[in-house]
Design a protein around this motif. Structure first.
Motif, short mmCIF file in Angstrom:
data_model
loop_
_atom_site.label_atom_id
_atom_site.label_comp_id
_atom_site.label_asym_id
_atom_site.label_seq_id
_atom_site.Cartn_x
_atom_site.Cartn_y
_atom_site.Cartn_z
N ASP A 77 -5.21 -106.45 27.71
CA ASP A 77 -5.16 -107.16 26.43
C ASP A 77 -6.42 -107.01 25.59
OD1 ASP A 77 -2.62 -108.19 26.96
OD2 ASP A 77 -3.46 -109.87 28.11
N ASP A 81 -7.05 -107.54 21.54
CA ASP A 81 -7.93 -108.62 21.08
C ASP A 81 -8.92 -108.09 20.05
OD1 ASP A 81 -6.68 -110.28 22.88
OD2 ASP A 81 -8.33 -110.29 24.33
N LEU A 169 -11.34 -119.73 19.06
CA LEU A 169 -10.08 -119.38 19.75
C LEU A 169 -10.12 -117.95 20.27
CD1 LEU A 169 -7.54 -121.06 17.30
CD2 LEU A 169 -7.99 -121.76 19.65
N TRP A 170 -10.63 -117.02 19.43
CA TRP A 170 -10.69 -115.63 19.87
C TRP A 170 -11.70 -115.47 21.01
CZ3 TRP A 170 -7.10 -112.50 19.89
CH2 TRP A 170 -6.28 -112.25 18.79
N GLU A 173 -10.01 -116.48 24.14
CA GLU A 173 -9.00 -115.48 24.52
C GLU A 173 -9.68 -114.23 25.10
OE1 GLU A 173 -4.76 -113.90 23.65
OE2 GLU A 173 -5.59 -115.89 23.40
N ASP A 177 -9.51 -112.58 28.87
CA ASP A 177 -9.01 -111.23 29.08
C ASP A 177 -10.06 -110.30 29.68
OD1 ASP A 177 -6.53 -111.96 28.15
OD2 ASP A 177 -6.88 -111.31 26.09
N GLN A 315 -2.61 -124.40 20.40
CA GLN A 315 -2.47 -122.95 20.41
C GLN A 315 -1.46 -122.49 21.45
OE1 GLN A 315 -3.60 -120.61 18.43
NE2 GLN A 315 -2.81 -118.90 19.62
N PRO A 317 -0.23 -119.83 23.83
CA PRO A 317 -0.86 -118.65 24.43
C PRO A 317 -0.09 -117.36 24.20
CG PRO A 317 0.13 -120.07 26.11
CD PRO A 317 0.16 -120.83 24.83
N ARG A 320 -0.35 -114.93 18.53
CA ARG A 320 -1.64 -114.45 18.04
C ARG A 320 -2.40 -115.57 17.37
NH1 ARG A 320 -3.96 -112.71 13.45
NH2 ARG A 320 -5.16 -110.77 13.39
N VAL A 321 -3.70 -115.59 17.53
CA VAL A 321 -4.55 -116.58 16.85
C VAL A 321 -4.42 -116.40 15.35
CG1 VAL A 321 -6.94 -117.32 16.47
CG2 VAL A 321 -6.17 -116.69 18.77
#
Length: 328
Positions: A77, A81, A169-170, A173, A177, A315, A317, A320-321
């Motif tokens: 991922d 990302d 948030l990113w 994530e 990942d 959010q 999961p 996408r953010v």
């Protein structure tokens, strides 16, 4: 830059001034002088420029790391990302107005280009860049600090607040990942952090009061219908949410007034209590973020923390953010 299309008085005056300069030049009169100074930026423009520079750096890092990941044939991922982070940073940079660069300065003697290079509008990484470098930039972002700066006007503060939430948030994530579970500085999970309500909020916070109180009511119903294991947890959450609603009502100056939206019971879907709970949680992020423009700078940071917590709670999961969480 806006360019006027008017062509009469201004154009005529310009032509006359040019003609006058040529005549004076022919008579041996010199009009040479230093080039005009670049105007000093206002504090708000300095903030905007700093935010744009940080965004340009994140964009450059994400693009470089993404290119390296593709070249190495990386799977999983992380490449996706990085592509999304770069895409969001591109949009953020555009909406921030881009990085301002000084134009070439004319020579003080002949009016020609002085040869000075304009300020670099971005950051070009000097060596290989990894996803961990992008993660460091996201987690080190100062967007919240700039949004809470008193010199940030309402529009810039709101924009930066949403950008800060996007980056948080990113970062979470990307950290997951990359297989990095521990946060180096020991920062608590935003979804479970204990956060303070600002002492003063605008009266427009009434919808947040209702949402929190309705969530508390929903948790009470979940506790009443649940088994012993979930009853205690749901009941505790109900008390916390009702107390938060009370704190927000007091901070907004609407506690016990006609503007206080709280009720003894709320109309919720009792056949899908978890769905009703999720719907209410999703209302918190835009609700908190909507208070940023009318809140004093010092109180914006805790508001953004509450909005960030709501973003983590809501959010999905599998989705996408959002480029601008809470702003549609």
């Amino acid at each position: 830059m806006h360019t006027s299309t008017r062509r009469s008085p201004g154009r005529l005056l310009g032509a006359l001034l040019v003609s006058g300069a040529l005549l004076l030049g022919g008579c041996g009169v010199r009009l040479d002088g230093p080039p005009p100074e670049v105007p000093s930026p206002e504090p708000g423009e300095i903030l905007r420029q700093e935010a744009a520079l940080e965004t340009a750096e994140i964009l450059a890092l994400a693009e470089a790391a993404g290119a390296d990941a593709q070249a190495s044939g990386a799977t999983g991922d992380v490449p996706g990302d990085l592509a999304h982070i770069a895409s969001d940073a591109t949009t953020h940079l555009t909406d921030l107005g881009g990085v301002w660069t000084a134009p070439p300065r004319p020579s003080a003697t002949d009016g020609t280009d002085s040869g000075e290079e304009p300020t670099d509008a971005g950051t070009t990484p000097s060596g290989p860049v990894t996803g961990a470098d992008v993660l460091d930039a996201l987690e080190g972002s100062t967007a919240v600090d700039r949004a809470a700066d008193p010199d940030a006007d309402a529009d810039l503060a709101t924009l930066l607040a949403s950008i800060a939430i996007n980056r948080a948030l990113w970062a979470a994530e990307l950290r997951a990942d990359l297989g990095l579970s521990d946060v180096p500085d020991g920062t608590a999970d935003p979804a479970t952090a204990e956060l303070d309500i600002p002492d003063t909020l605008p009266a427009s916070a009434a919808p947040v009061v209702r949402t929190l109180d309705a969530l508390g009511y929903t948790q009470e119903v979940i506790a009443a219908r649940g088994d012993e294991a979930e009853r205690s947890e749901a009941a505790g959450a109900a008390v916390t949410l009702r107390d938060m609603a009370e704190d927000v009502a007091i901070a907004a100056g609407i506690d016990g007034t006609d503007a206080d939206p709280r009720a003894a019971a709320y109309s919720i879907d009792t056949e899908d209590l978890q769905g009703a709970r999720a719907t209410l949680i999703a209302e918190l992020l835009p609700g908190w973020l909507a208070q940023v423009p009318d809140t004093e700078g010092a109180d914006r940071a805790p508001l953004i923390a509450l909005a960030t917590q709501a973003a983590f709670l809501s959010q999905d999961p599998d989705l996408r953010v959002a480029t601008y969480p809470g702003l549609g």
